[in-house]
Design a protein around this motif. Structure first.
Motif, PDB file in Angstrom:
ATOM      1  N   THR A  46       0.836  -1.208   0.000  1.00 56.71           N
ATOM      2  CA  THR A  46       0.000   0.000   0.000  1.00 56.71           C
ATOM      3  C   THR A  46       0.863   1.248   0.000  1.00 56.71           C
ATOM      4  N   SER A  47       2.075   1.154   0.560  1.00 53.05           N
ATOM      5  CA  SER A  47       3.013   2.276   0.457  1.00 53.05           C
ATOM      6  C   SER A  47       4.437   1.774   0.675  1.00 53.05           C
ATOM      7  N   LEU A  48       5.366   2.474   0.051  1.00 52.14           N
ATOM      8  CA  LEU A  48       6.797   2.214   0.242  1.00 52.14           C
ATOM      9  C   LEU A  48       7.491   3.559   0.356  1.00 52.14           C
ATOM     10  N   LYS A  49       8.067   3.813   1.521  1.00 51.30           N
ATOM     11  CA  LYS A  49       8.795   5.055   1.747  1.00 51.30           C
ATOM     12  C   LYS A  49      10.246   4.696   2.057  1.00 51.30           C
ATOM     13  N   VAL A  50      11.158   5.261   1.279  1.00 50.00           N
ATOM     14  CA  VAL A  50      12.576   4.940   1.433  1.00 50.00           C
ATOM     15  C   VAL A  50      13.337   6.212   1.780  1.00 50.00           C
ATOM     16  N   SER A  51      13.966   6.218   2.933  1.00 55.47           N
ATOM     17  CA  SER A  51      14.801   7.338   3.375  1.00 55.47           C
ATOM     18  C   SER A  51      16.231   6.829   3.525  1.00 55.47           C
ATOM     19  N   GLY A  52      17.132   7.430   2.792  1.00 55.62           N
ATOM     20  CA  GLY A  52      18.509   6.964   2.815  1.00 55.62           C
ATOM     21  C   GLY A  52      18.855   6.191   1.564  1.00 55.62           C
ATOM     22  N   ASP A  53      20.052   5.624   1.560  1.00 51.52           N
ATOM     23  CA  ASP A  53      20.632   4.977   0.379  1.00 51.52           C
ATOM     24  C   ASP A  53      20.476   3.459   0.490  1.00 51.52           C
ATOM     25  N   TRP A  54      19.446   2.927  -0.150  1.00 51.03           N
ATOM     26  CA  TRP A  54      19.173   1.489  -0.122  1.00 51.03           C
ATOM     27  C   TRP A  54      19.289   0.928  -1.534  1.00 51.03           C
ATOM     28  N   THR A  55      19.996  -0.181  -1.672  1.00 46.33           N
ATOM     29  CA  THR A  55      20.085  -0.902  -2.941  1.00 46.33           C
ATOM     30  C   THR A  55      19.312  -2.207  -2.799  1.00 46.33           C
ATOM     31  N   PHE A  56      18.429  -2.465  -3.761  1.00 44.19           N
ATOM     32  CA  PHE A  56      17.527  -3.612  -3.680  1.00 44.19           C
ATOM     33  C   PHE A  56      18.066  -4.791  -4.478  1.00 44.19           C
ATOM     34  N   GLY A  57      18.086  -5.954  -3.845  1.00 48.42           N
ATOM     35  CA  GLY A  57      18.429  -7.178  -4.547  1.00 48.42           C
ATOM     36  C   GLY A  57      17.245  -7.679  -5.357  1.00 48.42           C
ATOM     37  N   PRO A  58      17.432  -8.803  -6.079  1.00 45.13           N
ATOM     38  CA  PRO A  58      16.340  -9.344  -6.900  1.00 45.13           C
ATOM     39  C   PRO A  58      15.260 -10.001  -6.047  1.00 45.13           C
ATOM     40  N   LYS A  59      14.053 -10.073  -6.621  1.00 47.81           N
ATOM     41  CA  LYS A  59      12.915 -10.803  -6.044  1.00 47.81           C
ATOM     42  C   LYS A  59      12.554 -10.345  -4.632  1.00 47.81           C
TER      43      LYS A  59
END
Length: 458
Positions: free
Chosen positions: A419-432
């Protein structure tokens, strides 16, 4: 002072080979600007509108197909996506593996041609900055052009002006930055100046559907084409109910002096009227920028006004280099194509679902589009498989496309259950990675989201 500025601007445009009608249109708005015209629409001069809904419209299949057979499609494709760090046509951005905005648009139209046995010409209004890249990308679709019609026509350009004396700016570092597009209201000037307006009429087309190339929800819908044909309206815009995310945007209203529908943009709203602008209960509908107009009605209106439709002025203050706020301030004279609704007696709005309004203005929007929130079928229409989540990515790390893509190297996470995604800062997302419900990520240091993670509200 300012007459000298206009003379210089005219000369500069003539030397660049700008269409004479476009020069006269610029001069019309220049004079408004020098006389202090702001383009503001006071709240006291308007009242809210209601709108009929597409869900209540009943158009039989043959009427719909017949209307589509006499419809042409125009995509506004002049934007570079500079606010997202791009230097090429924004529509070249990848939205699915191996498919850009342009690929999806082309395939949507080719499918509709087969389904409705329609010629359905597709034309792109490019800017001088997007033309080459766009045409190179579309070269793979050999069957896309329609005989007797070009695949593109060019938006006009005009000089950026210095606020102190309204003279054209000179910027030796990059002379291209001395120029700007006149806003998408230039559509009508460009159609007339290139002769395309009359060509479409001569070839038997009756109406045009126009939308932004970054809105993949804006498919040339046969039912809406049929509704518009049967309505007899000269002009119509698809409207959606405003949501909290639209509080700062424009809206439809009715002008009390003559009863005409107007489209009030944020730049046309005074500070004291900003509360009314944000009132979702008072002003309930905003524009998708998907519009329909009758070709003959448009030609007659332009002829009667000597090529100048007379749209409201938008005074847009920017910097010479929009990517560098330290460069000198300039004024860009603009108009909005949707504002033409006030020109036509009997113009209409029709409420459509949010699935027809999927604009990509930020990397937040891009992440949703690249995720599994939307399915893309054989008709290449975006089908929302779930509610569209609210996404807010830290602009320090995600605002620009190259930085955004570095942090999603294996693609977007699953957002179908979010329903929501809030990202604060430096995040790198892996697969899946999968996001469920309301999720907030915060960190003061660079972090990684491990492959296969399920992120849930905690």
């Amino acid at each position: 002072m300012s007459s000298t500025g206009l003379d210089r601007a005219r000369a500069k445009m003539a030397e660049a080979g700008i269409d004479p009608v476009a020069i006269e249109t610029f001069a019309h708005y220049y004079r408004l600007l020098e006389h202090g015209e702001t383009g503001l629409i006071p709240e006291s001069s308007i009242e809210p509108i209601d709108s009929e809904s597409l869900s209540d419209v009943d158009v039989d299949a043959e009427t719909a197909s017949a209307a589509l057979r006499t419809t042409a499609v125009i995509k506004l494709n002049g934007g570079l996506g500079t606010s997202m760090g791009m230097e090429r046509a924004k529509s070249l951005l990848c939205v699915r593996k191996g498919m850009s905005f342009l690929d999806v648009i082309a395939r949507q139209v080719l499918h509709l041609r087969r389904e409705h046995d329609a010629r359905l010409p597709l034309l792109f209004m490019n800017s001088f900055r997007t033309s080459t890249d766009t045409m190179d990308a579309l070269a793979r679709y050999a069957d896309l052009p329609v005989d007797g019609l070009p695949l593109e026509f060019l938006q006009n350009r005009e000089p950026k002006l210095l606020p102190k004396d309204l003279t054209p700016v000179v910027w030796g570092r990059d002379t291209d930055l001395e120029w700007c597009p006149p806003g998408h209201g230039d559509l009508y000037t460009a159609l007339r100046g290139t002769g395309l307006l009359q060509t479409l009429i001569d070839q038997g087309y009756e109406r045009v559907f126009v939308s932004n190339s970054d809105n993949l929800g804006a498919v040339p819908d046969a039912s809406i084409a049929g509704w518009f044909a049967e309505s007899g309206a000269p002009f119509a815009i698809e409207a959606v109910r405003r949501t909290p995310s639209d509080r700062k945007g424009g809206h439809f209203a009715r002008r009390t002096s003559d009863g005409r529908i107007v489209l009030r943009e944020t730049a046309q709203t005074s500070k004291q009227d900003r509360a009314a602008l944000a009132d979702l209960d008072r002003h309930r509908f905003c524009s998708t920028n998907n519009l329909w107009f009758d070709l003959r009605a448009m030609a007659e209106a332009l002829d009667a006004r000597h090529g100048i439709l007379g749209l409201p002025l938008i005074r847009n203050v920017k910097t010479v280099d929009p990517a560098d706020p330290s460069t000198p301030e300039v004024i860009q004279i603009e108009t909005a194509m949707g504002a033409a609704i006030e020109v036509f007696e009997g113009a209409r709005t029709i409420e459509v679902g949010r699935d027809r309004f999927v604009p990509v203005k930020t990397t937040n929007d891009l992440l949703v589009l690249r995720s599994d929130v939307y399915d893309v079928g054989n008709d290449f229409v975006l089908d929302p498989a779930a509610g569209v989540p609210f996404v807010d990515l830290d602009p320090e790390y995600y605002k620009l496309v190259p930085e955004f893509e570095r942090r999603f190297p294996q693609g977007a996470p699953s957002l179908r259950a979010a329903t929501s995604l809030k990202v604060s800062g430096d995040w790198t997302f892996g697969p899946k990675v999968k996001v469920v419900g309301d999720v907030t990520l915060e960190s003061g240091a660079a972090e990684r989201v491990p492959p296969g993670s399920v992120l849930e509200h905690d």
